[in-house]
Write a protein that holds these residues in place. Structure first.
Motif, PDB file in Angstrom:
ATOM      1  N   THR A 844       1.827   2.403  -5.915  1.00 34.74           N
ATOM      2  CA  THR A 844       0.636   3.245  -6.100  1.00 34.74           C
ATOM      3  C   THR A 844      -0.448   2.988  -5.057  1.00 34.74           C
ATOM      4  OG1 THR A 844      -0.250   1.629  -7.658  1.00 34.74           O
ATOM      5  CG2 THR A 844       0.992   3.490  -8.582  1.00 34.74           C
ATOM      6  N   GLY A 845      -0.260   1.937  -4.232  1.00 33.26           N
ATOM      7  CA  GLY A 845      -1.293   1.602  -3.252  1.00 33.26           C
ATOM      8  C   GLY A 845      -0.887   1.858  -1.822  1.00 33.26           C
ATOM      9  N   THR A 846      -0.002   2.798  -1.600  1.00 31.41           N
ATOM     10  CA  THR A 846       0.511   3.036  -0.240  1.00 31.41           C
ATOM     11  C   THR A 846      -0.557   3.538   0.725  1.00 31.41           C
ATOM     12  OG1 THR A 846       1.257   5.233  -0.972  1.00 31.41           O
ATOM     13  CG2 THR A 846       2.885   3.444  -0.986  1.00 31.41           C
ATOM     14  N   LYS A 847      -1.660   4.087   0.209  1.00 30.28           N
ATOM     15  CA  LYS A 847      -2.734   4.538   1.100  1.00 30.28           C
ATOM     16  C   LYS A 847      -3.368   3.369   1.852  1.00 30.28           C
ATOM     17  CE  LYS A 847      -3.927   8.610  -1.658  1.00 30.28           C
ATOM     18  NZ  LYS A 847      -4.971   9.271  -2.482  1.00 30.28           N
ATOM     19  N   LEU A 848      -3.064   2.162   1.417  1.00 35.57           N
ATOM     20  CA  LEU A 848      -3.601   0.973   2.070  1.00 35.57           C
ATOM     21  C   LEU A 848      -2.631   0.407   3.099  1.00 35.57           C
ATOM     22  CD1 LEU A 848      -6.177  -0.726   1.905  1.00 35.57           C
ATOM     23  CD2 LEU A 848      -5.093  -2.132   0.161  1.00 35.57           C
ATOM     24  N   LYS A 849      -1.475   1.009   3.189  1.00 33.48           N
ATOM     25  CA  LYS A 849      -0.452   0.511   4.102  1.00 33.48           C
ATOM     26  C   LYS A 849      -0.863   0.785   5.547  1.00 33.48           C
ATOM     27  CE  LYS A 849       4.579   0.690   4.755  1.00 33.48           C
ATOM     28  NZ  LYS A 849       5.823   1.333   4.270  1.00 33.48           N
ATOM     29  N   THR A 850      -0.794  -0.250   6.389  1.00 29.61           N
ATOM     30  CA  THR A 850      -1.212  -0.138   7.778  1.00 29.61           C
ATOM     31  C   THR A 850      -0.536  -1.224   8.600  1.00 29.61           C
ATOM     32  OG1 THR A 850      -3.100  -0.261   9.281  1.00 29.61           O
ATOM     33  CG2 THR A 850      -3.245  -1.560   7.275  1.00 29.61           C
ATOM     34  N   ASP A 851      -0.429  -0.988   9.896  1.00 28.22           N
ATOM     35  CA  ASP A 851       0.109  -2.007  10.800  1.00 28.22           C
ATOM     36  C   ASP A 851      -0.973  -2.981  11.250  1.00 28.22           C
ATOM     37  OD1 ASP A 851       2.625  -0.859  10.677  1.00 28.22           O
ATOM     38  OD2 ASP A 851       2.244   0.486  12.387  1.00 28.22           O
ATOM     39  N   LYS A 858      -3.391  -4.274  -6.543  1.00 28.10           N
ATOM     40  CA  LYS A 858      -2.990  -3.591  -7.774  1.00 28.10           C
ATOM     41  C   LYS A 858      -4.012  -2.501  -8.056  1.00 28.10           C
ATOM     42  CE  LYS A 858      -0.507  -2.596 -11.277  1.00 28.10           C
ATOM     43  NZ  LYS A 858      -0.901  -1.186 -11.079  1.00 28.10           N
ATOM     44  N   THR A 859      -3.483  -1.299  -8.277  1.00 30.55           N
ATOM     45  CA  THR A 859      -4.347  -0.173  -8.624  1.00 30.55           C
ATOM     46  C   THR A 859      -4.507  -0.098 -10.130  1.00 30.55           C
ATOM     47  OG1 THR A 859      -2.455   1.305  -8.749  1.00 30.55           O
ATOM     48  CG2 THR A 859      -3.576   1.124  -6.610  1.00 30.55           C
ATOM     49  N   GLY A 860      -5.486   0.710 -10.543  1.00 24.61           N
ATOM     50  CA  GLY A 860      -5.662   0.927 -11.974  1.00 24.61           C
ATOM     51  C   GLY A 860      -6.492   2.150 -12.248  1.00 24.61           C
ATOM     52  N   THR A 861      -6.134   2.848 -13.315  1.00 27.79           N
ATOM     53  CA  THR A 861      -6.995   3.906 -13.837  1.00 27.79           C
ATOM     54  C   THR A 861      -7.241   3.589 -15.298  1.00 27.79           C
ATOM     55  OG1 THR A 861      -5.060   5.274 -14.340  1.00 27.79           O
ATOM     56  CG2 THR A 861      -6.176   5.676 -12.254  1.00 27.79           C
ATOM     57  N   ALA A 862      -8.485   3.695 -15.683  1.00 28.01           N
ATOM     58  CA  ALA A 862      -8.849   3.329 -17.053  1.00 28.01           C
ATOM     59  C   ALA A 862      -9.559   4.487 -17.723  1.00 28.01           C
ATOM     60  CB  ALA A 862      -9.757   2.101 -17.034  1.00 28.01           C
ATOM     61  N   GLN A 863      -9.002   4.877 -18.852  1.00 26.83           N
ATOM     62  CA  GLN A 863      -9.632   5.944 -19.630  1.00 26.83           C
ATOM     63  C   GLN A 863     -10.667   5.330 -20.567  1.00 26.83           C
ATOM     64  OE1 GLN A 863      -6.347   7.954 -21.562  1.00 26.83           O
ATOM     65  NE2 GLN A 863      -6.104   9.393 -19.862  1.00 26.83           N
ATOM     66  N   LEU A 873      -9.685   1.937 -10.114  1.00 24.94           N
ATOM     67  CA  LEU A 873      -9.903   0.545  -9.721  1.00 24.94           C
ATOM     68  C   LEU A 873      -8.860   0.106  -8.703  1.00 24.94           C
ATOM     69  CD1 LEU A 873     -10.197   0.700 -13.156  1.00 24.94           C
ATOM     70  CD2 LEU A 873     -11.192  -1.536 -12.704  1.00 24.94           C
ATOM     71  N   PHE A 874      -9.260  -0.843  -7.879  1.00 27.64           N
ATOM     72  CA  PHE A 874      -8.313  -1.527  -7.008  1.00 27.64           C
ATOM     73  C   PHE A 874      -8.788  -2.961  -6.841  1.00 27.64           C
ATOM     74  CE2 PHE A 874      -7.019  -3.267  -2.926  1.00 27.64           C
ATOM     75  CZ  PHE A 874      -5.645  -3.109  -2.999  1.00 27.64           C
ATOM     76  N   GLY A 897      -5.555   9.535 -13.219  1.00 25.99           N
ATOM     77  CA  GLY A 897      -4.392   9.177 -12.427  1.00 25.99           C
ATOM     78  C   GLY A 897      -4.676   9.040 -10.946  1.00 25.99           C
ATOM     79  N   SER A 898      -5.940   9.129 -10.547  1.00 27.45           N
ATOM     80  CA  SER A 898      -6.266   9.089  -9.128  1.00 27.45           C
ATOM     81  C   SER A 898      -6.232   7.666  -8.605  1.00 27.45           C
ATOM     82  CB  SER A 898      -7.662   9.673  -8.889  1.00 27.45           C
ATOM     83  OG  SER A 898      -8.648   8.794  -9.425  1.00 27.45           O
ATOM     84  N   THR A 899      -6.151   7.523  -7.313  1.00 26.18           N
ATOM     85  CA  THR A 899      -6.209   6.213  -6.662  1.00 26.18           C
ATOM     86  C   THR A 899      -7.303   6.223  -5.595  1.00 26.18           C
ATOM     87  OG1 THR A 899      -4.483   6.951  -5.126  1.00 26.18           O
ATOM     88  CG2 THR A 899      -3.777   5.695  -7.069  1.00 26.18           C
ATOM     89  N   PHE A 900      -8.437   6.818  -5.942  1.00 25.76           N
ATOM     90  CA  PHE A 900      -9.541   6.944  -4.993  1.00 25.76           C
ATOM     91  C   PHE A 900     -10.080   5.576  -4.564  1.00 25.76           C
ATOM     92  CE2 PHE A 900      -9.421  11.288  -6.189  1.00 25.76           C
ATOM     93  CZ  PHE A 900     -10.098  12.011  -5.219  1.00 25.76           C
ATOM     94  N   ALA A 901      -9.903   4.580  -5.410  1.00 22.04           N
ATOM     95  CA  ALA A 901     -10.418   3.253  -5.064  1.00 22.04           C
ATOM     96  C   ALA A 901      -9.654   2.651  -3.891  1.00 22.04           C
ATOM     97  CB  ALA A 901     -10.340   2.326  -6.273  1.00 22.04           C
ATOM     98  N   VAL A 902      -8.398   3.075  -3.695  1.00 19.81           N
ATOM     99  CA  VAL A 902      -7.582   2.492  -2.626  1.00 19.81           C
ATOM    100  C   VAL A 902      -8.113   2.860  -1.236  1.00 19.81           C
ATOM    101  CG1 VAL A 902      -5.282   2.315  -1.643  1.00 19.81           C
ATOM    102  CG2 VAL A 902      -5.569   2.416  -4.128  1.00 19.81           C
ATOM    103  N   PRO A 903      -8.323   4.129  -0.917  1.00 16.17           N
ATOM    104  CA  PRO A 903      -8.885   4.447   0.411  1.00 16.17           C
ATOM    105  C   PRO A 903     -10.293   3.886   0.591  1.00 16.17           C
ATOM    106  CG  PRO A 903      -8.688   6.433  -0.946  1.00 16.17           C
ATOM    107  CD  PRO A 903      -7.943   5.350  -1.659  1.00 16.17           C
ATOM    108  N   ALA A 904     -11.036   3.768  -0.495  1.00 14.55           N
ATOM    109  CA  ALA A 904     -12.368   3.155  -0.382  1.00 14.55           C
ATOM    110  C   ALA A 904     -12.234   1.701   0.053  1.00 14.55           C
ATOM    111  CB  ALA A 904     -13.102   3.253  -1.720  1.00 14.55           C
TER     112      ALA A 904
END
Length: 916
Positions: A844-851, A858-863, A873-874, A897-904
């Motif tokens: 779920t955190g592939t947006k953080l993948k870089t060379d 660990k990502t998280g979404t909390a209702q 959350l990340f 279900g978003s992972t907005f915290a990852v690119p942040a």
């Protein structure tokens, strides 16, 4: 003009008293008569100079003509009193002791006039009456032979006085101390101290055989018991110590002294168990902050006053000593420390030691046991009372509620202390008469009597050790402890420092100014924050209360390390001294990146350096502009705006969502050594006992092993494995990882909470293991866990202040990384790192993948709010070429279900690793 005189007088008081005390020790020695008299004459001049300067300041502040009259009356008293002693007793009295008494009375009158003018006037009247007696007492003591034989008169008179207090005495702070007759209140125990010493001396002068020792012990014990029943434990302690010292010296047997110490220790323990107010005072001594609203308030205020006064003092009328309860009596030493300074207070204490040595010297000159024991008993009484008062004020010992001789307010105390000085003068006169008679009588003595001067010297050394220990503790307080005391949130004296010192700068890790003080054309100081909202929560503000680093470093910022000479020059000029600067670990570029990454969303970003614990970034939204704090304060504290003041990184309690699966995973690994064999077939949901849990976005993950379940953040799989866990062990694991625990933080924070236990329902367990339910965690807690994983399981104590610098940039203090404790084993850390790496590489955190660097997380979404709101959350860390950083991002009210915290998080990490 007034301020200039107060400043000048402040330094002059210190210099003059120091010179006076130096001369007092010169006078203590048996030297040349000419130099001795010269020292005494200079002492008199110093006394009158301090007296005049003190009352000029008092007059400036009170602006009462009666102050001039009061000063004149005192001046006449000192001149007449000293003159009459010289006329009546010529060369037979101890001039140095008279000077010391007058010096302490002068300091007492000045301090009391500053604290309560009316009480100072009452004190003066009593001193004048006592001095009339003091003029006659030396003649009586030196010539009245009957004094030696009145053992039981002293004894029964003393017991009768104490018993009267026990029966009809007035309660004061839980103890019966005084009685009132015809509207006048007096404290009989003060008078009984003198009778008690005369009783012990008289009885032991007859004989030191066991019979007399037993009788003296019985009646001494009766005195002490009555005082204990009256709950006057301070006086009881003085009586007890005086007895064991006198019995030891009279018998020259250490056994009695040792037995007395053992018995006294047992009695002290019993008193602690029996009397609640003793327990309160002991607790106030051990930790005054824990009972500051009750028993610790007085001690805490005393320490605040002493610390704020510093080495040089604030100056007469520039402190707030009246915030200390009963400051005129038990805690007047703290008031002196606050306004006259530590140098002055220490010098005063050394003067008290000089008086004690004078008492001892006069005692040792006596050839008759009765007079020798009287001098010793009064010397010990005086010394113990001084130690109890000063020691209680500085937290060297528990407070006992006794007064500082000749300085504290108290009619009975001052009357009896002046009488004691008169008695000691009588002993001096008596020894001079005896020397003269022995000189005229050349016949040798046929029987040499026992001379216990060796034992008196041992007692003297013991008390000198105690005095030196107390002085050392007082010095240690100013050097080591005062910073923390003054910076205590309960201390309201910090505002006083702002009148004397320009608040120092707060700097970023590369020296950029985050907070500074500017002055307008009228000389008013304002706090300026060049980066506005950016560091609102991390740096904080210093008006309308103090927060953030402004709070943590409050005393450091309001402390100036310019030289004493420069401080004095600035004082005379009326110019504030520049405060010290505080260098932090906060990085401006990373903070900007974090601030921008949050955008318009509420949330938090916290970044730590795992190997050191340095806090590099701390951003919380909604925020505010600290430069506008005065104009927006009402909006900020209103019901709608108070969320802006909350530092969400440390105080924001969030449902952790899937970031909590890290904890569930670790517990599963601990309970299942074959965890690599785990497999699960996900069909997007799981139903247990009628309760259904869906995967985020109703994703269908299919067949998964444990690492894939974690990387995909599969709710169904984690419910499946989570239901197999031992709830008790799970709770213990979470507690060991800082849930429900204190955190090693200087910032204010909230504890994370984990409430699952063995009695929790299946549904509660299903919710908890995937990070929903009642579990709450702060962003900094998640970042600390990530940091510990990266650092092979060791958590370094997070800190943000790295260095204290003088206003000229000189390094004064440096804060080093400090290990808090091991949270995880090396094996667990390595295993969790692998799982967190999978989240970034193919989860779920592939947006953080870089060379550019290796990332783990660990990502998280909390209702929350019944599912109407979702937080993203990340938590994780990144590393490259030996550099590493841990991060936690929380973004509130995001799409489900978003992972907005990852690119942040990536935006912040890119800045750290210089990715452009």
């Amino acid at each position: 003009m007034q301020n200039l005189f107060i400043v000048t007088a402040k330094y002059m008081f210190i210099i003059l008293l120091a010179f006076y005390v130096f001369l007092s020790y010169i006078a203590l020695r048996d030297g040349k008569k000419q130099s001795h008299n010269a020292a005494l004459s200079v002492q008199s001049l110093i006394i009158y100079t301090i007296h005049l300067c003190g009352y000029i300041i008092i007059y400036m502040n009170l602006e009462k003509d009666s102050v001039v009259i009061f000063y004149g009356a005192q001046l006449i008293y000192f001149v007449v009193f000293k003159g009459l002693f010289g006329v009546i007793y010529e060369k037979a009295y101890h001039k140095g002791l008279i000077n010391n008494m007058c010096m302490m009375l002068v300091i007492g009158f000045i301090m009391l006039s500053r604290l309560s003018y009316e009480k100072a006037v009452k004190q003066f009247i009593i001193v004048v009456m006592a001095s009339v007696l003091a003029l006659a007492i030396p003649w009586i003591v030196s010539r009245a032979k009957a004094l030696v034989t009145m053992s039981y008169i002293y004894c029964f008179a003393g017991i009768a006085f104490l018993a009267t207090v026990l029966i009809i005495g007035q309660l004061s702070y839980g103890a019966k101390l005084s009685i009132e007759i015809a509207g006048f209140s007096f404290q009989p125990s003060e008078f009984v101290k003198i009778l008690y010493v005369f009783f012990i001396a008289s009885l032991l002068n007859k004989s030191t055989r066991f019979k007399y020792v037993a009788v003296s012990a019985a009646f001494a014990g009766l005195h002490v018991i009555i005082l204990v029943l009256s709950k006057d434990l301070g006086s009881a302690l003085i009586f007890f110590i005086v007895y064991i010292v006198m019995i030891y010296v009279a018998t020259c047997r250490f056994f009695y002294f040792g037995a007395g110490i053992i018995a006294g220790s047992g009695a002290a323990y019993m008193a602690y168990k029996l009397f609640y107010h003793v327990q309160v005072r002991v607790q106030a001594f051990v930790d005054p902050w824990s009972v500051i609203d009750t028993g610790g308030y007085q001690v805490a205020q005393s320490l605040f006053a002493i610390g704020t006064g510093g080495l040089l003092g604030l100056g007469l009328y520039k402190g707030v000593p009246r915030t200390i309860p009963v400051v005129e009596q038990d805690f007047i030493f703290a008031a002196i420390s606050e306004e006259f300074g530590a140098f002055f207070a220490l010098t005063l204490l050394i003067l008290y030691i000089n008086c004690f040595l004078c008492f001892i010297k006069i005692s040792m000159k006596q050839t008759e046991m009765f007079y020798k024991l009287v001098g010793l008993g009064l010397a010990v009484t005086y010394a113990v009372q001084t130690i109890l008062t000063v020691g209680g004020a500085i937290k060297f010992i528990p407070s006992t509620g006794v007064t500082l001789p000749l300085i504290s307010y108290g009619g009975s105390s001052i009357l009896c202390t002046v009488i004691v000085f008169g008695i000691i003068q009588g002993l001096a006169v008596h020894s001079n008469i005896q020397e003269a008679e022995n000189g005229r009588n050349s016949k040798p003595k046929t029987k040499k009597k026992k001379n216990p001067n060796r034992e008196i010297m041992r007692i003297t050394y013991l008390f000198l050790v105690i005095f030196v220990g107390m002085i050392g503790y007082y010095i240690k307080f100013h050097i080591k402890d005062s910073d923390d005391i003054i910076n205590n949130t309960y201390n309201k004296r910090q505002a006083i420092l702002e009148q004397e010192i320009i608040r120092g700068n707060i700097l970023s890790d590369d020296g950029q100014i985050l907070a500074t003080t500017i002055s307008d054309e009228e000389g008013n100081d304002y706090r300026n924050y060049p980066f506005g909202n950016l560091f609102a929560h991390s740096v904080g503000f210093s008006t309308h209360g103090t927060t953030g680093i402004e709070l943590m470093a409050n005393y450091k910022l309001l402390t100036s390390n310019v030289s004493i000479i420069q401080t004095a020059l600035n004082d005379f000029k009326g110019v504030k001294n520049p405060g010290n600067n505080v260098l932090t670990s906060l990085n401006v570029d990373m903070t900007k990146a974090a601030y921008d990454a949050l955008g318009e969303h509420q949330g938090a970003v916290i970044v730590l350096e795992p190997s050191t614990g340095k806090i590099l970034t701390m951003v919380s939204k909604p925020d505010f502009n600290p430069n506008e704090i005065d104009s927006i304060w009402e909006d900020l504290v209103s019901g709608e705006g108070n969320s802006n003041l909350v530092n969400r990184t440390t105080s924001g309690l969030y449902t952790p969502g899937s970031t909590f699966k890290l904890f569930t995973l670790l517990e599963y690994i601990h309970e299942n050594p074959d965890f690599n064999a785990y497999s699960y077939d996900c069909s997007s949901r799981i139903t247990i006992d009628g309760n259904t849990i869906h995967c985020a976005g109703h994703s269908w993950h299919g067949g998964e092993n444990l690492m894939e379940s974690f990387a995909n953040s599969c709710n169904s799989s984690f419910v499946n494995l989570g239901l197999t866990l031992d709830k008790g062990k799970f709770k213990n694991l979470c507690n060991s990882l800082l849930f429900n625990s204190e955190l090693p933080l200087s910032y204010s924070y909230n504890k994370s909470s984990f409430v699952l236990n063995e009695s929790s329902s299946g549904f509660d367990t299903m919710q908890t293991v995937i990070g929903q339910g009642e579990t709450l965690i702060t962003p900094i807690h998640l970042a600390m866990i990530a940091a510990a994983i990266q650092n092979n399981g060791i958590l370094m104590k997070p800190y943000v202040i790295t260095e204290i610098q003088s206003s000229e940039g000189k390094k004064l203090e440096e804060y080093k990384p400090e290990e808090y404790k091991r949270l995880l084993s090396v094996e667990d850390s390595a295993m969790l790192k692998d799982f967190m790496g999978a989240v970034v590489t193919n989860g779920t955190g592939t947006k953080l993948k870089t060379d550019a660097y290796n990332a783990y997380g660990k990502t998280g979404t909390a209702q929350i709010n019944d599912g109407s709101q979702t937080n993203s959350l990340f938590m994780g860390f990144a590393e490259k070429d030996g550099k590493a950083v841990a991060i936690c991002v929380v973004m509130e009210d995001m799409p489900e279900g978003s992972t907005f915290a990852v690119p942040a998080a990536k935006k912040v990490l890119d800045v750290y690793f210089n990715v452009f």
